[in-house]
Motif scaffolding. Structure first.
Motif, PDB file in Angstrom:
ATOM      1  N   THR A  97     -18.804 -25.030  -2.506  1.00 47.40           N
ATOM      2  CA  THR A  97     -19.197 -26.025  -1.502  1.00 47.40           C
ATOM      3  C   THR A  97     -20.693 -25.979  -1.218  1.00 47.40           C
ATOM      4  O   THR A  97     -21.260 -26.954  -0.721  1.00 47.40           O
ATOM      5  CB  THR A  97     -18.419 -25.802  -0.195  1.00 47.40           C
ATOM      6  N   LYS A 100     -22.761 -28.793  -2.855  1.00 47.56           N
ATOM      7  CA  LYS A 100     -22.727 -30.139  -2.251  1.00 47.56           C
ATOM      8  C   LYS A 100     -22.829 -31.225  -3.322  1.00 47.56           C
ATOM      9  O   LYS A 100     -23.576 -32.212  -3.190  1.00 47.56           O
ATOM     10  CB  LYS A 100     -23.848 -30.301  -1.220  1.00 47.56           C
ATOM     11  N   GLU A 107     -18.528 -30.913   2.065  1.00 47.85           N
ATOM     12  CA  GLU A 107     -18.783 -29.568   1.545  1.00 47.85           C
ATOM     13  C   GLU A 107     -19.625 -28.754   2.521  1.00 47.85           C
ATOM     14  O   GLU A 107     -19.402 -27.550   2.703  1.00 47.85           O
ATOM     15  CB  GLU A 107     -19.442 -29.654   0.173  1.00 47.85           C
TER      16      GLU A 107
END
Length: 246
Positions: A97, A100, A107
């Motif tokens: 995450t 992004k 995220e």
């Protein structure tokens, strides 16, 4: 003992079958499925189960509060892995995450909840997509080929079990039980807030305290949570918005 080839698949199917036979409601069965998925796919995972009615997604079961929180982020943004898996009908994976790369805002917010990687798979009943199985890990790249295959096997077996569960339940009973599921989650969330304030602890620790109290007293988690909220507010917890029938 290490499972032999195919043994893990048969084992998880047996556990799903046992859950279906030994639970008294669709609500309880969905909760058992979420807990099983978190345990069988990998280690230290969180699992949420998204279903929708009247076009609105809701988390109807989760293995812990983290899954419910990260699911809710996606509903607020109207995008993210679980919604894409449910709508497009295929597996979605986020390796980290912090990159992004796919849904930057989701995220970013998922990472703020301690989630580094995600895996979402569609769930079917009677051949139609009815929801998604959402898996979250606190480590990056937690869903390699082995974990993804386990998740796909589990989702396939879970979809079959859900089809049978929904056929056994009348439509009216199913809607009532989904409403009850959402009400239970709301009460538990309120009780977690009380425990966190009293004990000055994290949400995960508060959930562990609540679950331990439920197990030690042999009282349902929702009933324990309701008693905690009532003791503070002086009145029973307020119900969530009604689950809409389509």
């Amino acid at each position: 003992m290490v499972a032999g080839p195919g043994e893990g698949i048969h084992g998880e199917f047996k556990e799903l079958q046992d859950a279906l036979l030994n639970t008294s409601s669709v609500e309880q069965f969905l909760h058992e499925m979420a807990v099983l998925a978190a345990r069988l796919v990998g280690s230290g995972l969180s699992c949420g189960m998204t279903m929708q009615s009247d076009g609105r997604p809701e988390t109807v079961a989760c293995s812990d509060p983290v899954a419910a929180r990260v699911d809710q982020v996606q509903y607020e943004l109207d995008n993210g892995p679980c919604l894409h898996a449910m709508r497009a009908g295929h597996l979605v994976r986020i390796d980290d995450t912090q990159d992004k790369a796919l849904w930057p805002e989701f995220e970013r917010r998922a990472a703020s909840h301690g989630v580094r990687s995600c895996l979402a798979l569609p769930l079917y009943a009677d051949g139609q997509s009815v929801g998604a199985l959402n898996l979250y890990a606190r480590e990056a790249s937690a869903f390699g080929a082995v974990q993804a295959q386990r998740a796909e096997d589990f989702a396939e077996n879970a979809s079959g079990a859900m089809t049978l569960a929904m056929r056994l339940a009348s439509r009216a009973d199913l809607i009532d039980q989904l409403r009850s599921t959402l009400a239970s989650r709301t009460v538990i969330d309120q009780a977690l807030g009380v425990i966190m304030a009293r004990e000055h602890c994290t949400q995960s620790r508060a959930f562990a305290i609540l679950r331990s109290a439920s197990q030690n007293s042999n009282v349902k988690l929702r009933d324990i949570a309701s008693a905690i909220v009532t003791s503070v507010s002086g009145e029973p917890p307020q119900p969530p918005p009604a689950f809409q029938d389509s």
